[in-house]
Design a protein around this motif. Structure first.
Motif, PDB file in Angstrom:
ATOM      1  N   LEU A  91      29.799  45.824  32.493  1.00  0.00           N
ATOM      2  CA  LEU A  91      30.648  46.058  31.327  1.00  0.00           C
ATOM      3  C   LEU A  91      31.106  44.719  30.755  1.00  0.00           C
ATOM      4  O   LEU A  91      31.078  44.488  29.542  1.00  0.00           O
ATOM      5  N   ILE A  99      36.835  33.109  26.560  1.00  0.00           N
ATOM      6  CA  ILE A  99      38.063  32.969  27.345  1.00  0.00           C
ATOM      7  C   ILE A  99      38.619  34.346  27.688  1.00  0.00           C
ATOM      8  O   ILE A  99      39.143  34.588  28.782  1.00  0.00           O
ATOM      9  N   PHE A 100      38.438  35.284  26.758  1.00  0.00           N
ATOM     10  CA  PHE A 100      38.941  36.635  26.991  1.00  0.00           C
ATOM     11  C   PHE A 100      38.117  37.334  28.067  1.00  0.00           C
ATOM     12  O   PHE A 100      38.658  38.019  28.931  1.00  0.00           O
ATOM     13  N   MET A 146      36.537  35.834  30.458  1.00  0.00           N
ATOM     14  CA  MET A 146      36.871  35.232  31.744  1.00  0.00           C
ATOM     15  C   MET A 146      38.194  35.796  32.279  1.00  0.00           C
ATOM     16  O   MET A 146      38.319  36.103  33.460  1.00  0.00           O
ATOM     17  N   LEU A 147      39.160  35.959  31.381  1.00  0.00           N
ATOM     18  CA  LEU A 147      40.436  36.536  31.793  1.00  0.00           C
ATOM     19  C   LEU A 147      40.229  37.936  32.364  1.00  0.00           C
ATOM     20  O   LEU A 147      40.775  38.291  33.412  1.00  0.00           O
ATOM     21  N   LEU A 148      39.426  38.738  31.651  1.00  0.00           N
ATOM     22  CA  LEU A 148      39.149  40.099  32.125  1.00  0.00           C
ATOM     23  C   LEU A 148      38.495  40.054  33.498  1.00  0.00           C
ATOM     24  O   LEU A 148      38.835  40.834  34.389  1.00  0.00           O
ATOM     25  N   VAL A 170      38.569  37.632  35.877  1.00  0.00           N
ATOM     26  CA  VAL A 170      39.481  37.209  36.949  1.00  0.00           C
ATOM     27  C   VAL A 170      40.458  38.344  37.268  1.00  0.00           C
ATOM     28  O   VAL A 170      40.741  38.646  38.434  1.00  0.00           O
ATOM     29  N   THR A 171      40.978  38.975  36.209  1.00  0.00           N
ATOM     30  CA  THR A 171      41.924  40.064  36.408  1.00  0.00           C
ATOM     31  C   THR A 171      41.289  41.182  37.220  1.00  0.00           C
ATOM     32  O   THR A 171      41.866  41.685  38.193  1.00  0.00           O
ATOM     33  N   TRP A 172      40.076  41.561  36.822  1.00  0.00           N
ATOM     34  CA  TRP A 172      39.403  42.655  37.515  1.00  0.00           C
ATOM     35  C   TRP A 172      39.150  42.293  38.977  1.00  0.00           C
ATOM     36  O   TRP A 172      39.316  43.107  39.879  1.00  0.00           O
ATOM     37  N   TYR A 217      40.859  40.409  40.980  1.00  0.00           N
ATOM     38  CA  TYR A 217      42.028  40.366  41.861  1.00  0.00           C
ATOM     39  C   TYR A 217      42.926  41.579  41.760  1.00  0.00           C
ATOM     40  O   TYR A 217      43.897  41.691  42.491  1.00  0.00           O
ATOM     41  N   LEU A 218      42.553  42.487  40.854  1.00  0.00           N
ATOM     42  CA  LEU A 218      43.394  43.660  40.628  1.00  0.00           C
ATOM     43  C   LEU A 218      43.542  44.512  41.887  1.00  0.00           C
ATOM     44  O   LEU A 218      44.649  44.889  42.279  1.00  0.00           O
TER      45      LEU A 218
END
Lengths: 223, 250
Positions: free
Chosen positions: B134, B146-147, B149-151, B153-155, B157-158
């Motif tokens: 996805l 950048i967005f 990458m943020l998604l 990293v977030t996914w 460690y979520l």
């Protein structure tokens, strides 16, 4: 407060989506310029943190519970625009992966919880803080007021969007939403200040909005 | 909110093997087409549901899994709509002892139908598309790096942080914490503060590990990939069919 699909009209969703896209685009553009290489992974970690913190329900009365929003906490910790990015990432994942919050309502949800909850909440924080003593207590009081306001204003924005869409009359829904969220906002204020006091005890350098007075001066300011 | 078991997508089928971009286009297209369909066009709504069921059947995801995830979000979808029939307004219909507003009843039916189909589409998308695909799909659709990458990293460690939060909550309960009133929220707040410190420390460790492996602040690029014929056929065919049905069906 996550609006599902089909509640808010296409026009309202389109309008909020444009505003949200511009604001998030600005935040992303600024983040790419100002964030050091070190902070970009940390921002993602913070988004994961907000997501996990939202899973911890807090009690309201006799077993009913509300859940934490975290927009203002993120704004106080890492600045309003970064908080908007963090909330956007959280909302996109909740929407795309967990079907929490509608896809067509994503613009409205980012507007309510990111822009109103994060940016407007931080503006209130800055304004209130100016009128209070520049002490730790004043800082916490401003945080509490802004955390409460961020939840109440976000719920009011949600009510206004529903009313403009013709789903429910404004008077009824505004009263109901703001009434309930005045209470949930109290929980948000308690949680935000409690969480912040833990962070300030351990790592005051991580609280972006807290610039302590020079050593010595702050000791004298507090009786 | 309810977070289901770890892996949301594990099977393999024709639908799983489609490019994430094709699935995004078709299923997100379905949501937009469905939500924008005027109320009362029940023929079209029935077709959307049939289309969704057909894709679900093709995907061979267990109906139990889909139903469970659907039911988890359903309360939020109909939460506000449930009150609509009780709003003041004429004309009214009597259902047993209740006097309901006819307009409110119609609105309730429309909103819950649209909401159900939209949620079904998103659940099906996430059940047949691993998060990594996805994310790659979003990157190939030119979502800013950048967005993405943020998604990512977030996914990544979520789940870890969600587990951490659950452990802290369980430990508090084991020590006798029974949060029942608003002032008990302080305890939850301290927990959240500790969670932030722990996640931040973890973030710093992760950054150092990334730096040691040569991370220089740039998001990892996703190699471009061409859409295959089947992907294009699925996306274009689905969208054409759905748009035609929205225009034609009563």
């Amino acid at each position: 407060m996550h609006i599902p699909d089909a509640y808010v009209s296409g026009q309202v969703n389109a309008a909020t989506a444009v505003v949200s896209a511009v604001a998030v685009g600005l935040a992303a553009w600024r983040a790419r310029r100002t964030l050091g290489e070190r902070q970009a992974p940390l921002l993602g970690m913070t988004a994961a943190f907000v997501f996990a913190a939202q899973m911890l329900n807090f009690p309201i009365a006799g077993g009913t519970s509300g859940h934490f929003l975290g927009a203002l906490l993120a704004a106080v910790l890492m600045g309003p625009l970064n908080a908007l990015l963090v909330m956007t990432v959280v909302l996109v994942i909740q929407c795309l992966v967990f079907a929490d919050g509608g896809l067509t309502a994503l613009g409205s949800n980012i507007f309510n919880m990111g822009i109103i909850g994060g940016l407007a909440g931080y503006a209130i924080f800055s304004a209130v803080r100016r009128f209070l003593a520049q002490t730790r207590r004043g800082f916490m009081a401003a945080t509490a007021v802004a955390a409460w306001a961020s939840v109440v204003l976000a719920s009011a924005a949600c009510a206004v969007e529903l009313a403009i869409s013709g789903v429910v009359p404004l008077r009824g829904v505004l009263g109901a939403m703001v009434g309930v969220h005045a209470l949930i906002g109290a929980g948000e204020a308690i949680i935000t200040t409690a969480a912040l006091s833990v962070v300030m005890a351990g790592r005051p350098d991580l609280v972006g909005a807290w610039q302590p007075a020079p050593v010595g001066a702050s000791k004298e300011a507090q009786p | 909110m309810h977070v289901p078991a770890r892996s949301l997508s594990q099977d393999d089928s024709l639908v799983h093997r489609l490019d994430a971009r094709a699935k995004l286009a078709a299923l997100l297209g379905l949501v937009i087409i469905c939500v924008s369909t005027p109320p009362g066009r029940w023929g079209a709504f029935v077709f959307y549901a049939v289309f969704l069921l057909a894709v679900a059947a093709l995907s061979r995801v267990s109906p139990h899994h889909l139903l469970k995830r659907l039911l988890a979000v359903l309360p939020f979808v109909v939460l506000v709509a449930v009150f609509l029939p009780f709003m003041p307004g004429q004309p009214r219909v009597a259902v047993g002892p209740l006097s309901l507003s006819r307009g409110g009843l119609a609105m309730f039916a429309t909103i819950s139908t649209k909401g159900l189909i939209a949620v079904g589409a998103v659940v099906l998308l996430s059940a047949t598309t691993p998060a990594a695909e996805l994310l790659a799909g979003l990157a190939r659709l030119r979502v800013p790096a950048i967005f993405v990458m943020l998604l990512a990293v977030t996914w990544r460690y979520l789940w870890l942080l969600a587990d951490e939060a659950r452990r802290m909550k369980r430990a508090a309960v084991a020590r006798g914490f029974t949060g029942r009133w608003l002032w008990h929220a302080r305890t939850v707040g301290r927990m959240i503060g500790a969670l932030f410190l722990r996640s931040h420390q973890r973030g710093e460790r992760v950054y150092l590990a990334m730096a040691a492996r040569g991370f220089d602040g740039r998001a990892v690029g996703v190699p471009p990939a061409r859409l295959r014929g089947g992907d294009l056929l699925f996306a274009a065919g689905s969208l054409a069919l759905l748009i035609a049905c929205r225009a034609v069906l009563p």
